[in-house]
Write an enzyme that holds these catalytic residues in place. Structure first.
Site, PDB file in Angstrom:
ATOM      1  CB  SER A   1      -0.945   0.112   1.275  1.00 20.24           C
ATOM      2  OG  SER A   1      -0.485   0.332   2.272  1.00 20.24           O
ATOM      3  CG  ASP A   2       1.750   6.397  -0.676  1.00 16.84           C
ATOM      4  OD1 ASP A   2       3.014   5.386  -0.247  1.00 16.84           O
ATOM      5  OD2 ASP A   2       1.654   6.892  -1.890  1.00 16.84           O
ATOM      6  CD1 TRP A   3       2.093   6.919   5.832  1.00 10.79           C
ATOM      7  CD2 TRP A   3       4.470   6.133   5.940  1.00 10.79           C
ATOM      8  NE1 TRP A   3       3.057   7.253   6.761  1.00 10.79           N
ATOM      9  CE2 TRP A   3       3.974   7.105   7.072  1.00 10.79           C
ATOM     10  CE3 TRP A   3       5.129   5.871   5.493  1.00 10.79           C
ATOM     11  CZ2 TRP A   3       5.198   6.761   7.793  1.00 10.79           C
ATOM     12  CZ3 TRP A   3       6.679   5.700   6.162  1.00 10.79           C
ATOM     13  CH2 TRP A   3       6.101   6.820   7.150  1.00 10.79           C
TER      14      TRP A   3
ATOM     15  CB  ALA B   1      -3.088   4.158   0.835  1.00  4.08           C
TER      16      ALA B   1
END
Ligand code: BGC
Length: 696
Positions: free
Chosen positions: A253-255, A257
């Site tokens: 995942s993005d940070w 997210a």
């Protein structure tokens, strides 16, 4: 590898499996946008860490814990954002795209891989391949411009550069295509906001670069922040990526997210967010602490299946095996000198910077500066290190950067005298330095005016409502113009700019982007004529803010002859593909191997390009296709292929495009189903349009 993965998996407890699906951070977090919970104690079983250091020893100490203190000794995979270089910082990706030289970009990425791996990083969160058409969005700097195919070509080049043929090699790392998907469609260019993307646009515009990157073998992907939702989308993460494209690595995942699915109004709490994300096909949780805290409970409650947990862990382990982490969990300790700024790496940095630079204007052939004896080098970018690095500059430091003034001094030594003046700062409203700049201009034969954006004005969470340079910089240019000496404007920036007021003031404009550590000498080399510029824009420069979004491959209008702005031109100032050279290239007539083709047949197109000028040069030919009538309307034209060749003065080269009918004339619908309709098509090169007829 599959046997080893299965064997390991069969010996893991649920707790051990869950930890493999989490990524924490280690070391100082230098991304101001990511303030997460501090992890006090890193469990030895953790799957991944973001590694902010360059010291292999630190990594090795942590890895030792994983290898020796965890029951099964599974190595940690260390990730980091090495976006346009690790320590040897290259031009920003948007600049790299303007080189139209994927081989060179591949080489630069290979250097990044070598520096990163030798410093304790196994995995980079790069390339960023979000098609972006709103230059107010700060992250346009990180991608390869407005065109899907261009992003795809550079995605593949970066993947090859990072991973090589075998990413277990000690100078290669795993790549990560990001941000999957549609993040570039951020409304009004604001970061993190909602994106409205139809299925048709998803396929036409956003998926192609990812498909090309996956085909090139990208080990991982990162799910996006935007509400499509990027991080809880079964259709994109499972049906398209895994089932259709057969990707067998994993998605991180993005940070934060996953947790942000709460803010977006999807999940009421972290636990629910974990269910949405995980069941959609998102394997690794970057810093949401949703999987580590809730997954066990969710398995017990039957909300997620053990089979899915196993499948996800299998994917993570597979990448770790491919990286050779089980054989070589530790990073050999070397000195910085052995790793960074190797002469060859610096040469690549210089060449890539040179080829990224775009000569936007050159009135009366003011450039190159062959006969000028006194050059005033003025402006906030002239003696500036940081801002030349650009956002996401890895471990780059301002002191690593050759400043533009110094590049000029080296280039013009013995040929011209230089005088420097700051003039003004990038944005402070202070005209105190103007007089000194005007004095230098009066003294000079030509003014090289170095203006631009600070590094912090682009990148993540760095949107601007206006893409014009601050007024103080425009005022400085206006005042200098009054002196009456020719003005060569050199621009350092992370996005297309609004230049309609600066353009008439400038005799020449050279766009050098944020060129990295070794861009100054190539810039000066272009000004002196030692280097012939060859960059062409990968993103449109609007005439003004009000035209945004403006891009070449828009869909057609019902009234092409009407619908223009009343107050300004409707044309961009500099279109996609624009870029001047010091020589002239004359294009021959585009010829086709056949003007009528049937499905399944082969077709190719050729054009000769003659360098009719006096200097050797590099020319990029862009091949576009247009389909005037189609059951799903197509853009006015679409780039399908490009090629760059060097052509000596007087020489003629042949450029050839092997057309794949399905791929290049066909189109996809909103489910990604491919069609090829009989009818007429046009192949377009510059202003030539040649008809192709396709029959059944
Ligand atoms: C960015 C990503 C980056 C990640 C880790 C996020 O805020 O959107 O592009 O890879 O942080 O640093």
């Amino acid at each position: 590898i599959e046997k080893r993965v299965d064997d390991l998996l069969s010996r893991m407890t649920l707790e051990e499996k869950i930890l493999q699906l989490n990524q924490y951070t280690m070391g100082r977090n230098n991304n101001v946008n990511n303030i997460g919970e501090e992890v006090k104690k890193v469990p030895a079983e953790i799957g991944s860490l973001i590694y902010y250091d360059t010291n292999p020893t630190l990594r090795n100490n942590v890895q030792k814990k994983a290898m020796e203190e965890s029951r099964l000794g599974i190595p940690i995979i260390f990730g980091y954002d090495a976006i346009h270089g690790f320590r040897t910082v290259y031009p920003i990706s948007l600049g790299q795209a303007c080189s139209w030289n994927p081989e060179l970009v591949e080489k630069a990425c290979a250097v990044t891989a070598q520096e990163a791996r030798m410093s304790g990083v196994d995995w980079t969160f790069s390339p960023m391949i979000d098609v972006a058409r709103d230059p107010r969005w700060g992250r346009v700097a990180e991608g390869y411009g407005e065109d899907p195919y261009t992003n795809g070509v550079f995605a593949a080049a970066s993947v090859r550069g990072y991973q090589g043929d075998d990413m277990s090699a000690e100078d290669r790392i795993a790549a990560c295509l990001k941000h999957y998907i549609g993040y570039g469609a951020s409304e009004a260019g604001r970061d993190y906001v909602y994106t409205e993307i139809s299925r048709q646009t998803l396929w036409d515009t956003y998926l192609l670069p990812y498909e090309m990157g996956v085909k090139a073998g990208a080990a991982t992907l990162m799910s996006s922040f935007n509400d499509i939702p990027g991080s809880a989308n079964h259709y994109t993460m499972t049906e398209i990526l895994k089932e259709r494209w057969g990707h067998d690595g994993f998605i991180v995942s993005d940070w934060g997210a996953i947790e942000q699915l709460k803010n977006q109004g999807l999940a009421a709490n972290k636990k629910e967010a974990a269910v949405y994300a995980f069941n959609a096909g998102l394997e690794m949780d970057m810093m949401s602490h949703a999987y580590d805290r809730h997954m066990k409970e969710l398995v017990e409650e039957g909300k997620i299946t053990m089979a899915q947990v196993d499948e996800s862990v299998r994917r993570v382990l597979r990448v770790k095996f491919r990286l050779g982490l089980f054989e070589r969990p530790y990073t050999p300790v070397t000195s910085e000198k052995e790793r960074f700024f190797r002469p060859q790496s610096m040469d690549i940095a210089a060449q890539l910077a040179a080829e990224s630079m775009v000569l936007l204007k050159n009135e009366n052939q003011i450039l190159p500066l062959t006969d000028k004896k006194k050059i005033a080098v003025v402006g906030p970018m002239a003696k500036n290190g940081w801002d030349l690095l650009g956002s996401w500059c890895g471990h780059g430091k301002d002191t690593d950067v050759v400043m533009l003034y110094n590049g000029m001094a080296t280039e013009f030594v013995g040929k011209a005298e230089l005088r420097y003046a700051l003039g003004c700062r990038t944005q402070a409203d202070n005209r105190k330095g103007f007089e000194e700049a005007l004095e230098a201009a009066r003294w000079s034969d030509v003014v090289v005016l170095c203006l631009g954006e600070m590094m912090t004005w682009s990148g993540e969470n760095a949107s601007r409502s206006s893409i014009a340079l601050p007024q103080i910089q425009e005022e400085l240019a206006k005042e200098l113009k009054k002196v009456g000496k020719p003005i060569v404007l050199v621009l350092v920036n992370g996005r297309p700019l609004e230049l309609n007021r600066l353009e008439p003031i400038s005799d020449a404009i050279l766009e050098i982007w944020q060129p990295g550590v070794n861009g100054a000498l190539p810039m000066a080399g272009i000004l002196s004529g030692r280097i012939n510029p060859s960059g062409k824009l990968a993103m449109t420069f609007p005439y003004s803010n009000g035209q945004i979004p403006i891009y070449y491959n828009r869909r057609k209008s019902g009234r092409g002859h009407q619908g223009f702005y009343k107050d300004i031109t409707s044309d961009p100032l500099y279109p996609f593909g624009h870029g001047l050279s010091y020589t002239e290239f004359k294009y021959g007539v585009v010829t086709l191997s056949a003007s009528k083709v049937k499905r399944g047949e082969k077709l190719s197109a050729e054009v000769t390009v003659t360098n009719t000028g006096k200097r050797d040069g590099l020319e990029t030919v862009h091949w576009f296709i247009s389909d005037p009538y189609c059951s799903i309307t197509r853009p006015v034209k679409e780039l399908k292929y490009f090629e760059k060749q060097s052509i000596k003065a007087g020489e003629t080269k042949i450029f050839r495009f092997d057309i794949d009918l399905e791929r290049d004339l066909g189109f996809v619908d909103g489910n990604g189903k491919r069609f090829l309709e009989a009818g007429e098509y046009y192949i377009q090169v510059k202003d030539q349009k040649v008809k192709i007829e396709l029959t059944d």
